[in-house]
Design an enzyme around this catalytic site. Structure first.
Site, PDB file in Angstrom:
ATOM      1  N   ARG A  35       9.701  -3.691 -15.553  1.00 29.62           N
ATOM      2  CA  ARG A  35      10.184  -2.325 -15.789  1.00 29.62           C
ATOM      3  C   ARG A  35      10.155  -1.949 -17.273  1.00 29.62           C
ATOM      4  O   ARG A  35       9.958  -0.786 -17.619  1.00 29.62           O
ATOM      5  CB  ARG A  35      11.592  -2.155 -15.219  1.00 29.62           C
ATOM      6  CG  ARG A  35      11.547  -2.071 -13.709  1.00 29.62           C
ATOM      7  CD  ARG A  35      12.902  -1.892 -13.105  1.00 29.62           C
ATOM      8  NE  ARG A  35      12.757  -1.529 -11.698  1.00 29.62           N
ATOM      9  CZ  ARG A  35      13.679  -1.758 -10.770  1.00 29.62           C
ATOM     10  NH1 ARG A  35      14.817  -2.319 -11.095  1.00 29.62           N
ATOM     11  NH2 ARG A  35      13.454  -1.409  -9.527  1.00 29.62           N
ATOM     12  N   LYS A 197      14.772  -4.517   8.778  1.00 25.98           N
ATOM     13  CA  LYS A 197      15.558  -3.671   9.686  1.00 25.98           C
ATOM     14  C   LYS A 197      15.076  -2.235   9.753  1.00 25.98           C
ATOM     15  O   LYS A 197      14.478  -1.728   8.813  1.00 25.98           O
ATOM     16  CB  LYS A 197      17.014  -3.645   9.210  1.00 25.98           C
ATOM     17  CG  LYS A 197      17.726  -4.946   9.374  1.00 25.98           C
ATOM     18  CD  LYS A 197      19.129  -4.806   8.835  1.00 25.98           C
ATOM     19  CE  LYS A 197      19.954  -6.041   9.127  1.00 25.98           C
ATOM     20  NZ  LYS A 197      21.322  -5.879   8.624  1.00 25.98           N
ATOM     21  N   GLY A 348      10.918  -3.029  -2.451  1.00 27.73           N
ATOM     22  CA  GLY A 348      11.050  -4.221  -3.295  1.00 27.73           C
ATOM     23  C   GLY A 348      10.204  -5.392  -2.825  1.00 27.73           C
ATOM     24  O   GLY A 348       9.355  -5.910  -3.559  1.00 27.73           O
ATOM     25  N   GLY A 371      14.636   2.896  -2.997  1.00 23.62           N
ATOM     26  CA  GLY A 371      15.394   3.889  -2.241  1.00 23.62           C
ATOM     27  C   GLY A 371      14.974   5.323  -2.529  1.00 23.62           C
ATOM     28  O   GLY A 371      14.914   6.159  -1.616  1.00 23.62           O
TER      29      GLY A 371
HETATM   30  P1  ADP Z   1      11.155  -3.717   1.363  1.00 20.70           P
HETATM   31  O1  ADP Z   1      11.987  -4.342   0.266  1.00 20.70           O
HETATM   32  O2  ADP Z   1       9.699  -3.873   1.124  1.00 20.70           O
HETATM   33  O3  ADP Z   1      11.569  -2.313   1.667  1.00 20.70           O
HETATM   34  P2  ADP Z   1      12.851  -4.841   3.379  1.00 20.70           P
HETATM   35  O4  ADP Z   1      13.891  -5.042   2.342  1.00 20.70           O
HETATM   36  O5  ADP Z   1      13.118  -3.857   4.456  1.00 20.70           O
HETATM   37  O6  ADP Z   1      11.426  -4.526   2.702  1.00 20.70           O
HETATM   38  O7  ADP Z   1      12.580  -6.201   4.149  1.00 20.70           O
HETATM   39  C1  ADP Z   1      12.071  -7.315   3.499  1.00 20.70           C
HETATM   40  C2  ADP Z   1      12.460  -8.564   4.241  1.00 20.70           C
HETATM   41  O8  ADP Z   1      12.127  -8.497   5.614  1.00 20.70           O
HETATM   42  C3  ADP Z   1      11.735  -9.744   3.704  1.00 20.70           C
HETATM   43  O9  ADP Z   1      12.622 -10.479   2.902  1.00 20.70           O
HETATM   44  C4  ADP Z   1      11.299 -10.519   4.944  1.00 20.70           C
HETATM   45  O10 ADP Z   1      11.651 -11.880   4.900  1.00 20.70           O
HETATM   46  C5  ADP Z   1      12.032  -9.815   6.055  1.00 20.70           C
HETATM   47  N1  ADP Z   1      11.316  -9.887   7.341  1.00 20.70           N
HETATM   48  C6  ADP Z   1      10.083  -9.474   7.627  1.00 20.70           C
HETATM   49  N2  ADP Z   1       9.745  -9.772   8.887  1.00 20.70           N
HETATM   50  C7  ADP Z   1      10.812 -10.401   9.444  1.00 20.70           C
HETATM   51  C8  ADP Z   1      11.090 -10.958  10.717  1.00 20.70           C
HETATM   52  N3  ADP Z   1      10.189 -10.926  11.699  1.00 20.70           N
HETATM   53  N4  ADP Z   1      12.297 -11.509  10.910  1.00 20.70           N
HETATM   54  C9  ADP Z   1      13.198 -11.556   9.927  1.00 20.70           C
HETATM   55  N5  ADP Z   1      13.012 -11.040   8.704  1.00 20.70           N
HETATM   56  C10 ADP Z   1      11.829 -10.464   8.464  1.00 20.70           C
HETATM   57 MG    MG Z   2      14.044  -4.961   0.269  1.00 20.39          MG
END
Ligand code: ADP
Ligand code: MG
Length: 390
Positions: A35, A197, A348, A371
């Site tokens: 950053r 999620k 992230g 976000g």
């Molecule tokens: P981002 O930061 O890209 O928005 P999220 O924070 O929503 O993504 O989710 C990232 C996490 O989701 C990762 O740490 C990964 O381990 C988890 N993840 C991905 N697929 C699965 C799965 N099938 N079961 C459990 N966790 C998962």
């Molecule tokens: Mg995340």
């Protein structure tokens, strides 16, 4: 769109520059300077134009009082090195020390204020605090897109005290790229949604599923959709409360003619510590198994959709932090890297995944907004952007 900072007269004037210097610290040192490197050109550009740069940011979540472990002090030398500008750190936000430091600073110099969140009035968007912050400068530039979804004093309240204000280049680049996804995207618009999620991404998922031509659901998020379709997912991560909503999203997509791609094969294991997973058809997940990645057929299917148009990807396809469950996520990252489409990756962990795959430079836009990006894509007005346009 807000004005650009090129349109502001800054020579010999003081510029309040809101940056996103929210970097991880370890043992009092900057652990990852991504950053700071991103912010450095903005600082340099203003300094070279003869501005006194009054830089400010938050770091971490101190609870409205000074907490040494969240001090911006370690950031100052790194910012100086990366920008090539002299940076004076002042252990104060809007008090006498800050005022004195700004008064003494010469054009081309940078004063970095202490963590804004050391004062509870920052997050409260307190008008008196905003006025005090504004009194340190003549014009205002906000280049902290990642904080634009928060109506805090330094991102929102402060703007009303400036007649001249603009968005910095990082903020404008984020807005330009994300609006190419949100407004009149080059078709087809392919959205790949994954991660842990559905909750937390709900509004964005709903808004984009209304616009997308193809909606690919992967990662933990897909499990709840699979469950909504009556597929057994064993002990996989699911959100039982959201099954009904997942069903509705699928129905709406169907009614609109949006193509929905759900995993056709998955990688399962008994737990996260397993040394390897097993590829099974999505209809054959064992009762004690957990879905931890998408399988090769699913990857092929998704790769066949991302070649042209616009692709937005948020959320990994599996638990890519663990090598046995990283293949799906890395393969999708590579497919985006090879794509001719306008590709945007946000979130992230998703950004970490494209870096891990070594394809970040081949993605059209890597959004660090987190976000803020998701809220913007969901159609929300971001307070930090609206304040610049008012
Ligand atoms: P981002 O930061 O890209 O928005 P999220 O924070 O929503 O993504 O989710 C990232 C996490 O989701 C990762 O740490 C990964 O381990 C988890 N993840 C991905 N697929 C699965 C799965 N099938 N079961 C459990 N966790 C998962
Ligand atoms: Mg995340």
């Amino acid at each position: 769109m807000p004005r650009t900072m090129d349109e502001l007269e800054v020579s010999g004037r003081r510029v309040l520059l809101r940056l996103d210097l929210n970097v991880p610290l370890k043992d009092g040192q900057v652990a990852d300077d991504t950053r700071i490197r991103a912010a450095a050109p903005t600082v340099r550009a203003l300094a070279e134009r003869g501005a006194v740069v009054v830089a400010c940011s938050h770091l971490g979540r101190p609870k409205g009082k000074p907490e040494p472990r969240y001090s911006l002090a370690p950031v100052a030398p790194v910012l100086a090195e990366r920008s090539g500008c002299p940076v004076l750190f002042v252990e104060d936000v809007v008090g006498e020390k800050a005022k004195a430091a700004v008064e003494e600073a010469k054009p081309g110099q940078v004063v970095l204020l202490e963590n804004l969140r050391f004062d509870p009035r920052e997050e409260a968007n307190d008008p008196e605090f905003a006025r005090a912050l504004a009194s340190l400068a003549d014009v205002y530039v906000n280049d902290a897109f990642g904080a634009a979804h928060r109506a805090h004093a330094s991102t929102a309240g402060v703007a009303q005290f400036f007649a001249e204000k603009a968005a910095g280049p990082l903020m404008l680049a984020e807005l330009a790229a994300l609006s190419k996804v949100k407004d009149n995207p080059q078709r087809p618009l392919v959205v790949i949604a994954g991660g842990a999620k559905i909750s937390g991404k709900l509004e964005t998922l709903q808004a984009l599923s209304q616009k997308a031509d193809v909606l690919c659901l992967v990662g933990g998020l897909a499990n709840t959709f699979l469950l909504a379709q009556g597929v057994s997912v064993g002990r996989s991560l699911v959100e039982p409360d959201l099954v009904e909503l997942a069903r509705q999203i699928l129905e709406q997509a169907h009614a609109r003619g949006t193509e929905v791609v759900l995993p056709v094969d998955v990688v399962v294991a008994e737990n996260l510590e397993a040394a390897e997973g097993q590829v099974v058809p999505v209809t054959a997940v064992p009762a004690n198994g957990m879905i931890l990645d998408v399988g090769p057929q699913t990857v092929k299917l998704i790769a066949s959709k991302v070649g042209k148009g616009t692709v937005f990807w948020n959320g990994p396809a599996g638990v890519f932090e663990k090598p046995p469950f990283a293949a799906g996520t890395l393969a999708i990252a590579r497919a985006l890297g090879e794509s001719q489409a306008f590709t945007v990756v946000g979130g992230g962990e998703s950004v970490e995944a494209v870096q891990l795959a070594g394809v970040a430079s081949r993605i059209s836009h890597v959004s660090t907004g987190g976000g803020a990006s998701l809220e913007y894509l969901a159609g929300a007005t971001l307070p930090g952007v609206a304040a610049l346009e008012a």
